[in-house]
Design a protein around this motif. Structure first.
Motif, PDB file in Angstrom:
ATOM      1  N   ILE A   1      -6.253  -7.091   5.907  1.00  0.00           N
ATOM      2  CA  ILE A   1      -5.750  -7.577   4.620  1.00  0.00           C
ATOM      3  C   ILE A   1      -4.337  -7.064   4.382  1.00  0.00           C
ATOM      4  N   GLN A   2      -4.111  -5.800   4.702  1.00  0.00           N
ATOM      5  CA  GLN A   2      -2.782  -5.214   4.590  1.00  0.00           C
ATOM      6  C   GLN A   2      -1.783  -6.014   5.423  1.00  0.00           C
TER       7      GLN A   2
ATOM      8  N   GLY B   1      -5.802  -3.481   0.030  1.00  0.00           N
ATOM      9  CA  GLY B   1      -6.757  -4.042   0.983  1.00  0.00           C
ATOM     10  C   GLY B   1      -8.132  -3.420   0.842  1.00  0.00           C
TER      11      GLY B   1
END
Length: 450
Positions: A67-68, A351
């Motif tokens: 997600i990051q 995230g």
């Protein structure tokens, strides 16, 4: 009077070029991030849920890292789209993000081994980038009816993913009343916000629905804050994203499948960038802008997979609609949205938070997104014209392309590469059959009317 490009003026928000006072530019840029934030990370969360790499499933820490990275590459891709590098970039107010278009192909490859997904993205991304450089020679082959059939197939191919998430949570069994209740509340909230809100806030109805669903899911004990704490403890509050974490693997069937979907993505991007020009700038798109936008789609997707280990990026239709609605087309403003995504990619807690999102909350949001893809395809088909020829192409390609994926063993007597491409990917089948019919069938309607 000073040139508009050097003088900060709020009126420049309605011009492509020119500086805008930062106090005005920042919120206008952030609204673009809020309009697409959930849709940007949702595909990756779904893919991570089924992914296997070297025989091991993904942990919450792995998902948080992805997600990051997806926020970071979305920001970088948007910056290059806004401010082109060589021939890569259109210079248009287009926001880039992780695409649902590739979800079916990514799920099929990642569930086998994540490395195969990465390999398919690298080759497929370079393929679309080359298509971008040569767009003048081929873009007329992709007709409106073919584009419509492909978008319909994309919507149909991921409906089961949305419904599966709708009934799941990780705490209760699939289809339990707790999961269904939370998902229904999330869905109902999103729909209510879409109906009741006005202006820019209406574009964030999915985000608001997700917030309501998330709060409700906490009371059902579905949210695991301990895993979030462990993730932050391992990654820290600020961290450089992990790059080159996955070794690419190559399979000809998966590569061909991704290449076909990248052609579909190219068609969608042409539509998105054209809509930005007509709806936001009041003019037709140029050949140079089409070429540049496709190059970002392709080459940055190759970087997205090969370097950052996430699924491909493409233009976001939500933001195209936002541009058309607000007429805010200034690149300086939207740049702040891109910078916000890049900064978000440097903070793992963001995230980590989204890894705690229960499947049923995500499903309550994504069923709308998935369904909207299908209805968009139907609208495109209607716009293309329901002539006898177009109806014949749509009926045949959708029936064959979708139908063969529903019959187990259909390709067992054929070379394995054919089954690898078409058995689990209805988008590829619909595209290939539709393209063959588009090329071979006579265009004169007299052949179809008695």
């Amino acid at each position: 009077m000073k040139n508009a490009n050097s003088t900060a003026d709020v009126k420049n928000i309605y011009r492509l070029e020119g500086r805008v006072p930062v106090v005005n530019a920042v919120p206008l840029g952030l609204q673009h991030v809020l309009a697409m934030f959930v849709a940007n990370i949702a595909p990756l969360i779904i893919i991570a849920g089924v992914a296997v790499y070297n025989g091991e499933v993904f942990s919450t820490v792995d998902t948080a890292r992805l997600i990051q990275n997806c926020m970071l590459i979305a920001g970088i891709g948007t910056m290059i789209q806004l401010f082109p590098v060589w021939r890569i970039g259109s210079g248009l107010p287009v926001v880039m993000g992780i695409s649902f278009t590739f979800l079916a192909a990514c799920l099929a490859a990642a569930s086998r081994d994540y490395g195969y997904m990465i390999g398919g993205i690298i080759i497929g991304g370079c393929f679309e980038g080359i298509l971008g450089l040569t767009a003048n020679y081929w873009r007329r082959i992709i007709t409106p009816v073919l584009s419509a059939c492909v978008v319909i197939a994309i919507g149909m191919s991921i409906l089961n993913v949305g419904v599966s998430s709708f009934g799941s949570s990780g705490k209760y069994p699939l289809g339990s009343w707790q999961n269904l209740l939370v998902a229904t509340i999330t869905l109902a909230s999103a729909l209510a916000f879409h109906v009741l809100l006005k202006g820019v806030a209406k574009q964030m109805y999915v985000l608001f629905g997700m917030i309501v669903g998330y709060v409700v899911s906490i009371f059902f004990g579905m949210v695991d804050f301990a895993s979030m704490k462990n993730t932050i403890g391992e990654l820290g509050v600020v961290a450089v994203p992990k790059m080159f974490a996955f070794t690419p693997k190559f399979d000809i069937g998966i590569i061909l499948s991704f290449c076909l979907v990248f052609v579909v993505s190219a068609v969608e991007t042409i539509g998105d960038t054209s809509a930005v020009c007509t709806g936001g700038l009041g003019r037709d798109i140029t050949a140079k802008e089409i070429s540049g936008s496709l190059c970002v789609d392709g080459f940055m997707s190759a970087v997205s997979g090969g370097v950052f280990g996430v699924s491909p990026i493409t233009s976001f239709s939500q933001n195209v609609g936002l541009v058309s609605m607000t007429k805010v087309v200034n690149r300086f403003c939207i740049m702040f949205g891109a910078l916000a995504m890049i900064l978000g990619g440097l903070f793992p807690p963001i995230g980590a938070f989204f890894t705690t999102l229960p499947d049923c909350v995500l499903g309550g949001c994504t069923v709308i997104m998935f369904g909207s893809i299908l209805t968009s395809g139907i609208a495109m088909l209607q716009k293309a014209g329901l002539t006898s020829r177009n109806t014949l192409i749509a009926a045949t390609s959708i029936c064959l392309g979708v139908g063969v994926t529903q019959v187990s063993g259909f390709f067992d007597q054929l070379p394995p590469v054919i089954g690898n491409i078409f058995q689990g990917n209805m988008v590829a089948g619909v595209f290939v059959v539709g393209l063959i019919l588009e090329i071979c069938l006579p265009k004169d309607e007299k052949y179809y009317n008695a």
